[in-house]
Design an enzyme around this catalytic site. Sequence first.
Site, short mmCIF file in Angstrom:
data_model
loop_
_atom_site.label_atom_id
_atom_site.label_comp_id
_atom_site.label_asym_id
_atom_site.label_seq_id
_atom_site.Cartn_x
_atom_site.Cartn_y
_atom_site.Cartn_z
N GLY A 50 0.86 -1.19 0.00
CA GLY A 50 0.00 0.00 0.00
C GLY A 50 0.88 1.23 0.00
O GLY A 50 1.78 1.34 0.85
N GLN A 200 -5.95 -8.74 -2.55
CA GLN A 200 -5.97 -7.74 -1.47
C GLN A 200 -7.41 -7.42 -1.06
O GLN A 200 -7.69 -7.13 0.10
CB GLN A 200 -5.29 -6.44 -1.90
CG GLN A 200 -3.80 -6.50 -2.05
CD GLN A 200 -3.35 -6.77 -3.48
OE1 GLN A 200 -4.06 -7.45 -4.22
NE2 GLN A 200 -2.18 -6.29 -3.85
N ASP A 241 -1.35 4.58 -6.33
CA ASP A 241 0.08 4.40 -6.04
C ASP A 241 0.91 5.54 -6.61
O ASP A 241 1.99 5.83 -6.10
CB ASP A 241 0.55 3.05 -6.60
CG ASP A 241 -0.10 1.93 -5.83
OD1 ASP A 241 -1.25 1.57 -6.14
OD2 ASP A 241 0.53 1.46 -4.85
C1 LIG Z 1 -3.70 3.42 -0.15
S1 LIG Z 1 -2.73 3.02 -1.50
C2 LIG Z 1 -3.14 1.36 -1.73
C3 LIG Z 1 -2.79 0.88 -3.09
O1 LIG Z 1 -1.63 0.04 -3.04
C4 LIG Z 1 -2.01 -1.22 -3.54
O2 LIG Z 1 -0.99 -1.87 -4.22
P1 LIG Z 1 -0.15 -3.03 -3.46
O3 LIG Z 1 -1.12 -3.83 -2.64
O4 LIG Z 1 0.47 -3.82 -4.59
O5 LIG Z 1 0.89 -2.30 -2.63
C5 LIG Z 1 -3.15 -0.92 -4.46
O6 LIG Z 1 -2.72 -0.38 -5.67
C6 LIG Z 1 -3.90 0.06 -3.62
O7 LIG Z 1 -4.85 0.81 -4.28
#
Ligand SMILES: CSC[C@H]1O[C@H](OP(=O)(O)O)[C@H](O)[C@@H]1O
Length: 350
Positions: A50, A200, A241
Site C-alpha cells: 500500500g 488484497q 500508487d
Molecule cells: C492506499 S494506497 C493502496 C494501493 O496500493 C495497492 O498496491 P499493493 O497492494 O500492490 O501495494 C493498491 O494499488 C492500492 O490501491
Amino acid sequence: MGTLKGMSMEWTGDTLILIDQRYIPVEELYVECKTFEEAAVGIKDMIVRGAPAIGATAGFGYTLGSFQFETLTKKDYMDKMKEVKEVLAATRPTAVNLFWALDRMEKKMNDVIKNNDLKEVSKILEKEALLIAEEDIKINKEMGKNGAELLKDGDTVLTHCNAGALATVDYGTALGVIRAAIESGKNIKVYADETRPYLQGARLTVWELMQDNIDTTLISDNMAGWVMKQGKINAVIVGADRIAANGDTANKIGTYSVSILAKKHGIPMYIAAPLSTIDLNTPTGEEIPIEERSHNEVRFCHKSKMVLDNVKVFNPAFDVTPNELITAIITEKGVVKPPFKENLRKLFED
Ligand SMILES: CSC[C@H]1O[C@H](OP(=O)(O)O)[C@H](O)[C@@H]1O
C-alpha cells in the site's frame, strides 16, 4: 525514543513491527524489522503493502539504517546512508510515496548532520519517520471527511484492492472515506472486488471492514460490470500508487477496467490519495513505471491441487486509469475536479 502503533505497523523505538499481510485473514503473524535490510524485504515481499504504508516503512527503514551506522565517521556514515536509500528505493517501482519518503528522510539527514553528532542525527531521523507516520493517520482522517461529503446516506460503494488501514499507517484512504461517511451517520454498504491475483480485496479489505462491522459483499473481479448494470453501485472509490501531473492514476491492476465500467454505467469514479501520492514530476501515466511481479502470484494451487506451473503468465501489478475516466481525486486538502493538470498543481502552490 518515540513509539507509534497503527493497523499495519508499530514502531517501538528501535524496531519496526509489521503485520504480515501475506497471511491475513488466515493468520495474524508479525515480522520484526531491526535493520534497514529487513525493512526493505518487508516492502519487496509485500509483508507490508500500500503506497502510504510503503512510504512510512521506508522512513523507519532509513532510521534503522542510521542506527546501524551511527558509530562510523561522518564520511563513512554518509556513504552507508546512500546505500540505505538505494536498497530501500529498489524494493518496488510504482508507489511514489516510497521515493517521497526517502527523499524527505535524506533531506532531513543532510540538514542536520553538519551541526550534530551521529547519535543525535539518528534521533532526529527517528522523529522525522514518526512524523511521516503520524501525519499519514491525520491526513487519512482529513481526506476521509472530504470524501464523505460525496456519498449519500444509503449509498453502496465498489472498492478495488485494499486502500484501507492496512495500506496506510492506519484508517486508510479509500476505506477512510467509507469510514468517515459512516462515522458522520450515513449508512454505507461496500461491494469489494476480490482483486486477483494477490487478493488484497478478498483477503485484506473484507477482513478490515468486517472488523468494523461494515456491510460488505465480496465479489470476483469479473462481477463488477454486472453489479453496476443491476444498479447496485452508487460510487467507486479506490486508492492510488502514483498520480501523474495530468491526473492519470496508477493503481492496482484491474482499476482501469473498473473505471471503464463505471463510465459506461454513469457511476462516479473517485480516487482517494494523499498529496504524497501525487507526482508532478511525472507528466502523464505513460511515464509511470509499472511493476511486474512473480508469475507465481498468478499461478494458483486450487483445492483440486491444480498448479499452473507451466503456463505462460503476464503479471503487471498495476495499470493506469486515464484522467478522463476519473470523476474526482479526494485529498486531505479537498476534492480535486478536472482540469486535473491545473488543479493538482494548485494543491502545492500555497
Ligand atoms: C492506499 S494506497 C493502496 C494501493 O496500493 C495497492 O498496491 P499493493 O497492494 O500492490 O501495494 C493498491 O494499488 C492500492 O490501491
